[in-house]
Design a protein around this motif. Structure first.
Motif, PDB file in Angstrom:
ATOM      1  N   GLY A  80      -6.713 -17.674 -14.109  1.00  0.00           N
ATOM      2  CA  GLY A  80      -7.266 -16.491 -13.456  1.00  0.00           C
ATOM      3  C   GLY A  80      -7.036 -16.502 -11.957  1.00  0.00           C
ATOM      4  N   LEU A  81      -7.133 -17.684 -11.344  1.00  0.00           N
ATOM      5  CA  LEU A  81      -6.873 -17.801  -9.910  1.00  0.00           C
ATOM      6  C   LEU A  81      -5.393 -17.613  -9.603  1.00  0.00           C
ATOM      7  CD1 LEU A  81      -7.790 -18.432  -7.044  1.00  0.00           C
ATOM      8  CD2 LEU A  81      -7.576 -20.859  -7.577  1.00  0.00           C
ATOM      9  N   GLU A  82      -4.533 -18.208 -10.435  1.00  0.00           N
ATOM     10  CA  GLU A  82      -3.092 -18.093 -10.206  1.00  0.00           C
ATOM     11  C   GLU A  82      -2.624 -16.645 -10.295  1.00  0.00           C
ATOM     12  OE1 GLU A  82      -1.005 -20.407  -9.295  1.00  0.00           O
ATOM     13  OE2 GLU A  82      -2.470 -22.032  -9.349  1.00  0.00           O
ATOM     14  N   ASN A  83      -3.202 -15.872 -11.226  1.00  0.00           N
ATOM     15  CA  ASN A  83      -2.768 -14.493 -11.461  1.00  0.00           C
ATOM     16  C   ASN A  83      -3.685 -13.465 -10.805  1.00  0.00           C
ATOM     17  OD1 ASN A  83      -0.713 -15.523 -13.110  1.00  0.00           O
ATOM     18  ND2 ASN A  83      -2.037 -15.482 -14.912  1.00  0.00           N
ATOM     19  N   PHE A  84      -4.503 -13.916  -9.847  1.00  0.00           N
ATOM     20  CA  PHE A  84      -5.498 -13.011  -9.285  1.00  0.00           C
ATOM     21  C   PHE A  84      -4.866 -11.805  -8.613  1.00  0.00           C
ATOM     22  CE2 PHE A  84      -7.848 -11.687  -5.462  1.00  0.00           C
ATOM     23  CZ  PHE A  84      -8.934 -11.094  -6.097  1.00  0.00           C
ATOM     24  N   ASP A  85      -5.385 -10.626  -8.935  1.00  0.00           N
ATOM     25  CA  ASP A  85      -4.958  -9.379  -8.315  1.00  0.00           C
ATOM     26  C   ASP A  85      -6.164  -8.448  -8.285  1.00  0.00           C
ATOM     27  OD1 ASP A  85      -3.802  -7.102  -7.371  1.00  0.00           O
ATOM     28  OD2 ASP A  85      -2.408  -6.822  -9.047  1.00  0.00           O
ATOM     29  N   ALA A  86      -6.604  -8.112  -7.078  1.00  0.00           N
ATOM     30  CA  ALA A  86      -7.801  -7.272  -6.945  1.00  0.00           C
ATOM     31  C   ALA A  86      -7.644  -5.945  -7.679  1.00  0.00           C
ATOM     32  CB  ALA A  86      -8.104  -7.036  -5.468  1.00  0.00           C
ATOM     33  N   ALA A  87      -6.430  -5.410  -7.700  1.00  0.00           N
ATOM     34  CA  ALA A  87      -6.211  -4.117  -8.349  1.00  0.00           C
ATOM     35  C   ALA A  87      -6.440  -4.186  -9.851  1.00  0.00           C
ATOM     36  CB  ALA A  87      -4.802  -3.615  -8.059  1.00  0.00           C
ATOM     37  N   GLN A  88      -6.288  -5.391 -10.433  1.00  0.00           N
ATOM     38  CA  GLN A  88      -6.472  -5.554 -11.875  1.00  0.00           C
ATOM     39  C   GLN A  88      -7.878  -6.029 -12.241  1.00  0.00           C
ATOM     40  OE1 GLN A  88      -4.047  -4.517 -13.877  1.00  0.00           O
ATOM     41  NE2 GLN A  88      -2.866  -4.040 -12.028  1.00  0.00           N
ATOM     42  N   CYS A  89      -8.693  -6.317 -11.239  1.00  0.00           N
ATOM     43  CA  CYS A  89     -10.060  -6.762 -11.522  1.00  0.00           C
ATOM     44  C   CYS A  89     -10.889  -5.607 -12.093  1.00  0.00           C
ATOM     45  CB  CYS A  89     -10.719  -7.283 -10.247  1.00  0.00           C
ATOM     46  SG  CYS A  89     -10.104  -8.889  -9.716  1.00  0.00           S
ATOM     47  N   LYS A  90     -12.011  -5.965 -12.686  1.00  0.00           N
ATOM     48  CA  LYS A  90     -12.850  -4.984 -13.374  1.00  0.00           C
ATOM     49  C   LYS A  90     -14.200  -4.864 -12.687  1.00  0.00           C
ATOM     50  CE  LYS A  90     -10.712  -6.546 -17.682  1.00  0.00           C
ATOM     51  NZ  LYS A  90     -10.956  -7.261 -18.962  1.00  0.00           N
ATOM     52  N   CYS A  91     -14.805  -3.697 -12.892  1.00  0.00           N
ATOM     53  CA  CYS A  91     -16.169  -3.432 -12.434  1.00  0.00           C
ATOM     54  C   CYS A  91     -16.911  -2.728 -13.556  1.00  0.00           C
ATOM     55  CB  CYS A  91     -16.181  -2.543 -11.184  1.00  0.00           C
ATOM     56  SG  CYS A  91     -16.055  -3.450  -9.637  1.00  0.00           S
ATOM     57  N   PHE A  92     -18.206  -2.970 -13.638  1.00  0.00           N
ATOM     58  CA  PHE A  92     -19.025  -2.278 -14.628  1.00  0.00           C
ATOM     59  C   PHE A  92     -18.986  -0.773 -14.386  1.00  0.00           C
ATOM     60  CE2 PHE A  92     -23.163  -0.475 -15.888  1.00  0.00           C
ATOM     61  CZ  PHE A  92     -23.132  -0.761 -17.251  1.00  0.00           C
ATOM     62  N   ASN A  93     -18.997  -0.378 -13.101  1.00  0.00           N
ATOM     63  CA  ASN A  93     -18.941   1.024 -12.711  1.00  0.00           C
ATOM     64  C   ASN A  93     -17.563   1.322 -12.114  1.00  0.00           C
ATOM     65  OD1 ASN A  93     -19.194   3.569 -11.597  1.00  0.00           O
ATOM     66  ND2 ASN A  93     -21.218   3.208 -10.722  1.00  0.00           N
ATOM     67  N   PRO A  94     -16.740   2.166 -12.764  1.00  0.00           N
ATOM     68  CA  PRO A  94     -15.395   2.458 -12.237  1.00  0.00           C
ATOM     69  C   PRO A  94     -15.421   3.053 -10.829  1.00  0.00           C
ATOM     70  CG  PRO A  94     -15.620   3.250 -14.500  1.00  0.00           C
ATOM     71  CD  PRO A  94     -16.993   2.841 -14.047  1.00  0.00           C
ATOM     72  N   ASP A  95     -16.460   3.799 -10.495  1.00  0.00           N
ATOM     73  CA  ASP A  95     -16.546   4.380  -9.153  1.00  0.00           C
ATOM     74  C   ASP A  95     -16.683   3.292  -8.094  1.00  0.00           C
ATOM     75  OD1 ASP A  95     -16.338   6.932 -10.142  1.00  0.00           O
ATOM     76  OD2 ASP A  95     -18.501   7.245 -10.276  1.00  0.00           O
ATOM     77  N   GLU A  96     -17.415   2.210  -8.424  1.00  0.00           N
ATOM     78  CA  GLU A  96     -17.551   1.097  -7.480  1.00  0.00           C
ATOM     79  C   GLU A  96     -16.205   0.407  -7.261  1.00  0.00           C
ATOM     80  OE1 GLU A  96     -20.616  -1.555  -8.686  1.00  0.00           O
ATOM     81  OE2 GLU A  96     -22.243  -0.149  -8.256  1.00  0.00           O
ATOM     82  N   LYS A  97     -15.421   0.288  -8.335  1.00  0.00           N
ATOM     83  CA  LYS A  97     -14.098  -0.327  -8.181  1.00  0.00           C
ATOM     84  C   LYS A  97     -13.233   0.515  -7.253  1.00  0.00           C
ATOM     85  CE  LYS A  97      -9.916  -1.762 -10.576  1.00  0.00           C
ATOM     86  NZ  LYS A  97      -9.217  -1.987 -11.852  1.00  0.00           N
ATOM     87  N   GLU A  98     -13.242   1.812  -7.450  1.00  0.00           N
ATOM     88  CA  GLU A  98     -12.455   2.700  -6.590  1.00  0.00           C
ATOM     89  C   GLU A  98     -12.919   2.599  -5.142  1.00  0.00           C
ATOM     90  OE1 GLU A  98     -11.505   7.468  -6.073  1.00  0.00           O
ATOM     91  OE2 GLU A  98     -12.356   6.717  -7.948  1.00  0.00           O
ATOM     92  N   TRP A  99     -14.230   2.530  -4.941  1.00  0.00           N
ATOM     93  CA  TRP A  99     -14.786   2.406  -3.591  1.00  0.00           C
ATOM     94  C   TRP A  99     -14.320   1.112  -2.929  1.00  0.00           C
ATOM     95  CZ3 TRP A  99     -19.580  -0.652  -2.543  1.00  0.00           C
ATOM     96  CH2 TRP A  99     -19.965  -0.578  -1.199  1.00  0.00           C
ATOM     97  N   MET A 100     -14.393  -0.015  -3.667  1.00  0.00           N
ATOM     98  CA  MET A 100     -14.006  -1.300  -3.089  1.00  0.00           C
ATOM     99  C   MET A 100     -12.505  -1.378  -2.838  1.00  0.00           C
ATOM    100  SD  MET A 100     -16.465  -4.233  -4.719  1.00  0.00           S
ATOM    101  CE  MET A 100     -16.447  -3.665  -6.406  1.00  0.00           C
ATOM    102  N   LEU A 101     -11.688  -0.819  -3.724  1.00  0.00           N
ATOM    103  CA  LEU A 101     -10.248  -0.811  -3.485  1.00  0.00           C
ATOM    104  C   LEU A 101      -9.898   0.049  -2.271  1.00  0.00           C
ATOM    105  CD1 LEU A 101      -8.783  -0.616  -7.111  1.00  0.00           C
ATOM    106  CD2 LEU A 101      -8.902  -2.599  -5.597  1.00  0.00           C
ATOM    107  N   THR A 102     -10.661   1.127  -2.066  1.00  0.00           N
ATOM    108  CA  THR A 102     -10.470   1.935  -0.867  1.00  0.00           C
ATOM    109  C   THR A 102     -10.775   1.118   0.380  1.00  0.00           C
ATOM    110  OG1 THR A 102     -11.010   3.982  -2.018  1.00  0.00           O
ATOM    111  CG2 THR A 102     -11.256   3.992   0.378  1.00  0.00           C
ATOM    112  N   ILE A 103     -11.845   0.325   0.335  1.00  0.00           N
ATOM    113  CA  ILE A 103     -12.206  -0.546   1.458  1.00  0.00           C
ATOM    114  C   ILE A 103     -11.094  -1.556   1.718  1.00  0.00           C
ATOM    115  CG2 ILE A 103     -13.760  -2.418   2.143  1.00  0.00           C
ATOM    116  CD1 ILE A 103     -16.002  -0.860   0.737  1.00  0.00           C
ATOM    117  N   ILE A 104     -10.568  -2.152   0.654  1.00  0.00           N
ATOM    118  CA  ILE A 104      -9.507  -3.151   0.788  1.00  0.00           C
ATOM    119  C   ILE A 104      -8.262  -2.537   1.417  1.00  0.00           C
ATOM    120  CG2 ILE A 104      -7.903  -4.591  -0.533  1.00  0.00           C
ATOM    121  CD1 ILE A 104     -10.245  -5.111  -2.492  1.00  0.00           C
ATOM    122  N   GLN A 105      -7.868  -1.360   0.934  1.00  0.00           N
ATOM    123  CA  GLN A 105      -6.673  -0.711   1.466  1.00  0.00           C
ATOM    124  C   GLN A 105      -6.885  -0.236   2.898  1.00  0.00           C
ATOM    125  OE1 GLN A 105      -5.809   2.308  -1.427  1.00  0.00           O
ATOM    126  NE2 GLN A 105      -5.231   0.827  -3.003  1.00  0.00           N
TER     127      GLN A 105
END
Length: 531
Positions: A456-481
């Motif tokens: 999991g560490l070797e293949n880590f990619d924030a874009a492929q990570c999961k969140c219980f709430n899809p809106d939170e994932k979109e929010w965090m990816l926006t912060i990252i970008q």
């Protein structure tokens, strides 16, 4: 606060009458001088506690220093974010606008310029439109609206210019065959161009007034795709303009595919801003939001809670179903006095996680005179009635904990919140030796789970990570970008942190015993810190 939105946090009342600020520069200077003296007096009173005579004074001094440290980190992040907005967005808007207006200016100053120069300026104009739309950072609604308004103004001016005789004759020279002053193709072009420009302007005006940030960003690329598609269609149909079609088609492809857009934006951003440290600080500022530092720290201080580990039951680790009644088990806490922030994945084995938690608890008690550890545990310490505000305060909550204890199982590196917690802890001033990594390995499957964690560490990619709430994932990816320009840069920054902790706590030669060793180190370090 009666509102749950961070943008509506209450502002502190001004100590001085508003009228003082309206009497000119001298009165304003006096006001700033008074504020500076008050701040200096507050700092002096904090520094006076450097040599306390009682434990209470030492504790007060430590909390004051911690609060100043947190505020300094947040202020640094906001300065970094403003710098990125200015250097990246500002430079791209200026560059894009200049590229767009070069062709009209050339036509105005010298209508009969060479054909090769006309094609070159046409290509530059297309590039300018893409640069202009790429200029706003992903979390900047105001600048996104400004860019759309600029585009609308440009096409409004185009409609006006199209009606002039000299411009019609110039465009007719480009479209018609040599020697022809006008032709059916040029008349049809002007008619369709006016209709297209008018529709585009109406759409932009409606969108700017009513659409959300996400919709505005999507609409920006839809509009640009339509513009380049319109150009390609006409360039293919008009023999004299076919040389422009391939490049306009390239611009159309970039606009149509998000992956290509992100690559172009990241490449351009690196031309203006390359400092990773500034990106990390900006990420913290983006997570907190556009709030005044004093306001958000004051809010976090009133909302920060901790729970004694003896009050947590195994059933509470079984699932992440919200239960507002669990908040009654936690108590208000002072920033800097919570022993540990617990980071874990709800999808790892709850039974194994509970046993590891108890092992860590036992070692902590052994090294702290049987005192129970106090924890920030999400299920018990987040206010379920205002989750959004507590999440905005997360960087301050993490800075208020002495350690980050990670219960790392096979799914840990698949959860985006878990990764963000590691990143935030380090960049809010937490040291790597303050991170304790406790493996969550199922009995009889230790090697399998260990390999899964490592993979999991070797293949880590924030874009492929999961969140219980899809809106939170979109929010965090926006912060990252916004902060890093791409998830790849964020991935590299996070993996570097985790590898250092991994090499210390999850070495292959001591996989089975790493949990107890990490726990012992946790207890001893907390004991030595005077807790």
């Amino acid at each position: 606060s009666s509102s749950l939105r961070p943008s509506s946090l209450a502002r502190p009342c001004c100590r001085f009458p508003i009228g003082i600020m309206r009497k000119g520069t001298r009165a304003s200077w006096k006001y700033e001088s008074i504020v500076a003296r008050v701040a200096a007096a507050d700092a002096a009173s904090d520094d006076a506690l450097e040599s306390p005579h009682t434990p209470g004074q030492a504790s007060s001094r430590g909390r004051s220093s911690s609060n100043r440290h947190i505020a300094a980190k947040l202020s640094e992040g906001q300065r970094a974010l403003r710098s990125i907005r200015c250097r990246v967005s500002g430079s791209m808007i200026v560059l894009g606008t200049c590229c767009i207006i070069l062709l009209p200016i050339a036509v105005l100053l010298k209508p009969g310029f060479p054909v090769w120069l006309r094609h070159l300026l046409w290509a530059v104009q297309g590039a300018g439109l893409i640069i202009l739309i790429l200029a706003p950072l992903p979390d900047d609604p105001m600048l996104t609206r400004v860019v759309l308004v600029l585009i609308a103004l440009m096409y409004t001016s185009t409609i006006v210019i199209d009606s002039t005789t000299w411009y019609k004759s110039t465009v007719a020279e480009w479209i018609c065959q040599p020697g022809e002053e006008s032709c059916t193709e040029s008349e049809l072009y002007f008619m369709t161009a006016r209709a297209f420009d008018t529709c585009l302007i109406i759409v932009v005006i409606v969108a700017v007034g009513f659409c959300s940030l996400r919709r505005l960003q999507q609409l920006s690329w839809v509009i640009s795709s339509c513009i380049f598609g319109f150009n390609v269609l006409w360039e293919v149909c008009i023999p004299n303009q076919r040389l422009n079609a391939p490049l306009d088609f390239v611009w159309l492809v970039i606009c149509a595919f998000p992956g290509l857009r992100l690559r172009v934006q990241f490449w351009m951003r690196n031309k203006f801003e390359r400092r990773l440290r500034k990106a990390s600080a900006a990420g913290i500022a983006s997570l907190v939001g556009n709030c005044d530092v004093k306001d958000i720290v004051a809010q976090a201080k009133t909302r920060f809670r901790s729970i004694s580990l003896e009050n947590i039951r195994e059933a509470q680790l079984a699932d992440n179903t919200p239960n507002p009644q669990l908040a009654a088990l936690s108590l208000p806490a002072k920033l800097g006095l919570c022993d540990a922030f617990i980071s874990h994945s709800w999808h790892d084995d709850a039974g194994v996680k509970w046993r590891r938690l108890q092992e860590w608890r036992s070692d902590f008690r052994d090294n702290n005179k049987s005192r129970e550890p106090t924890l920030w545990f999400d299920k018990c310490c987040i206010d379920q009635t205002s989750i959004e505000l507590d999440l905005r305060c997360l960087p301050i909550f993490m800075a208020g904990c002495k350690q980050l204890v990670i219960f790392c199982g096979p799914t840990y590196f698949e959860r985006l919140w878990c990764i963000m917690e590691i990143f935030v802890f380090v960049h809010m001033g937490g040291r790597l030796d303050g991170i304790v990594l406790v493996p969550v390995l199922r009995p009889g499957q230790e090697a399998e789970d260990h390999d899964a964690i490592k993979q999991g560490l070797e293949n880590f990619d924030a874009a492929q990570c999961k969140c219980f709430n899809p809106d939170e994932k979109e929010w965090m990816l926006t912060i990252i970008q916004t902060a890093f320009g791409s998830t790849a840069s964020f991935n590299a920054a996070v993996v570097k942190i985790i590898r250092e902790v991994w090499s210390r706590d999850l070495d292959d030669d001591r996989t089975n015993s790493s949990g107890s060793e990490a726990s012992h180190r946790s207890g001893s370090s907390l004991s030595s810190s005077g807790s």
